[in-house]
Design an enzyme around this catalytic site. Structure first.
Site, mmCIF file in Angstrom:
data_model
loop_
_atom_site.group_PDB
_atom_site.id
_atom_site.type_symbol
_atom_site.label_atom_id
_atom_site.label_comp_id
_atom_site.label_asym_id
_atom_site.label_seq_id
_atom_site.Cartn_x
_atom_site.Cartn_y
_atom_site.Cartn_z
ATOM 1 N N ASP A 68 -12.704 8.781 -4.862
ATOM 2 C CA ASP A 68 -12.522 9.712 -3.770
ATOM 3 C C ASP A 68 -13.894 10.284 -3.502
ATOM 4 O OD1 ASP A 68 -10.776 10.801 -1.810
ATOM 5 O OD2 ASP A 68 -10.896 12.736 -2.823
ATOM 6 N N TYR A 150 -19.275 9.615 7.844
ATOM 7 C CA TYR A 150 -20.322 10.570 8.220
ATOM 8 C C TYR A 150 -21.732 9.975 8.115
ATOM 9 C CZ TYR A 150 -16.484 13.895 7.758
ATOM 10 O OH TYR A 150 -15.286 14.556 7.897
ATOM 11 N N ASP A 151 -21.833 8.688 7.786
ATOM 12 C CA ASP A 151 -23.138 8.039 7.604
ATOM 13 C C ASP A 151 -24.110 8.247 8.775
ATOM 14 O OD1 ASP A 151 -22.254 7.177 5.145
ATOM 15 O OD2 ASP A 151 -22.144 5.053 5.683
ATOM 16 N N HIS A 176 -24.161 8.141 -3.055
ATOM 17 C CA HIS A 176 -23.246 8.755 -4.007
ATOM 18 C C HIS A 176 -22.332 7.704 -4.627
ATOM 19 C CE1 HIS A 176 -21.703 8.513 0.012
ATOM 20 N NE2 HIS A 176 -20.460 8.718 -0.389
#
Length: 191
Positions: A68, A150-151, A176
């Site tokens: 997640d 959101y890249d 991440h």
């Protein structure tokens, strides 16, 4: 080793498959016969990751991992966080999520943020957790056509390009998710 990646997100699957290569026999939810929507009802990223992995293990008895992720924006008190996928409402839409984020940040100069990924691995009923964080900032508008989510508005620290302007290999090396999966792969190779 055969592992199920507990996701229906084709973009995530492609990203992780590229990282894992042929070291593991990676199965999708569809491959193991899981067609139901896996619950994500926890109030933390860690909680959702664990809930998804536990669902696959408890219902299918397949070794698996679930992730997640969320974008945490400092000026928005950590939003969208665990609600990143549905920040713009239901059904989920990358475009609406971006629009909502940029609207909420209008006029705000502190645009520091981070992407956080938590992976929960279940092997024969034993759980392990891995976390990856990418610090950066949010732009005032999207740039780039790669990546997802959101890249297009996230520029990682030390770079002048968004994740959406990077190749998958470049992004994976610093993202991440990439950091969390490096820890997962190192753990799997060691055990």
């Amino acid at each position: 080793m055969t592992l199920c990646f507990a996701t229906n997100n084709a973009s995530k699957l492609a990203e992780i498959s590229a990282m894992l290569g042929d070291q593991f026999d990676l199965k999708t939810l569809k491959d193991i016969g899981c067609f139901e929507e896996i619950p994500e009802t926890q109030d933390t990223i860690l909680g959702n990751s664990r809930q998804k992995a536990a669902h696959v293990w408890d219902h299918y008895r397949v070794n698996c991992f679930a992730d997640d992720s969320g974008l945490e924006v400092d000026a928005l008190n950590g939003e969208p966080g665990v609600h990143s996928a549905y920040y713009g409402g239901h059904p989920r839409s990358y475009e609406r999520n971006l629009t909502q984020l940029l609207a909420n940040l209008a006029g705000i100069t502190d645009r520091t943020a981070r992407f956080r990924t938590v992976i929960t691995l279940v092997i024969n009923g034993n759980y392990a957790v891995f976390e990856g964080i990418a610090e950066g900032r949010i732009l005032t508008g999207p740039r780039g056509t790669g990546g997802f989510g959101y890249d297009p508005v996230f520029v990682p620290d030390g770079y002048d390009r968004t994740f959406a302007e990077m190749s998958m290999a470049e992004k994976s090396a610093i993202s991440h998710r990439g950091k969390a999966f490096e820890k997962l792969v190192a753990f799997l190779k060691k055990n």
